[in-house]
Design an enzyme around this catalytic site. Sequence first.
Site, mmCIF file in Angstrom:
data_model
loop_
_atom_site.group_PDB
_atom_site.id
_atom_site.type_symbol
_atom_site.label_atom_id
_atom_site.label_comp_id
_atom_site.label_asym_id
_atom_site.label_seq_id
_atom_site.Cartn_x
_atom_site.Cartn_y
_atom_site.Cartn_z
ATOM 1 C CD GLU A 67 -3.003 0.873 0.002
ATOM 2 O OE1 GLU A 67 -3.132 1.821 -0.813
ATOM 3 O OE2 GLU A 67 -3.642 -0.184 -0.100
ATOM 4 C CD GLU A 74 -2.860 5.481 -6.141
ATOM 5 O OE1 GLU A 74 -3.105 6.248 -5.178
ATOM 6 O OE2 GLU A 74 -3.578 4.521 -6.440
#
Length: 154
Positions: A67, A74
Site C-alpha cells: 500500500e 500514485e
Amino acid sequence: MKQELKKLGKSFKDAAQGIKTVTRHERNFRIHIVMMLYVVFFSVIGRAEKSDVACFVLCFGIMLAAELINTALELLCDEVTEQYSERIRDVKDIAAGAVLVSAIASAVVGLMTFLSPAVFGNVMTCFAEHLWILAAFILSIPFAVLFIFRRGKK
C-alpha cells in the site's frame, strides 16, 4: 560516527513521517491498519499458534508495504503529469493490482487460521465466557469505521 548516527536517525524519522502521511490521507491504508488490529485481537483471544502469528506478521508487512509503494507511485505519477495518459493509468492499475494480490493472500491466510476448529472454538468460548470482550469488540466497530472514513481526504 556521530554524523552517521544522525543520518540513520533522520532516515527513520523520514520513514515514520511517510507512514504518518499515508495513514492520514489514504483510506485503504487505514482499512489495512484496522484489519491488522482485529487480526491481532482475534489471534490473542483465539490463541493462534506462533506459526500462524508469524504468517500474520509477514502478511501485515507485505500488505502495508504494498500500500505504501502504491501510494508513492500514485503520487509520483500525479506529479509527472496532470494530463490523462494510458501508460500512467497502467502504472497505477498495476500498483493497485499488487495491493489486491497481497490483500487476497492475506485474507486467505486469515481465513485458514480463524476458521480452523481450534481457533474458532477458542474465540467462541472466549466470547461466551467473557461477555465484556464480545461487547468491547462490538463497541470497537463504530470507532474503526470512523477512523477509516472520517480522517484524511480519501
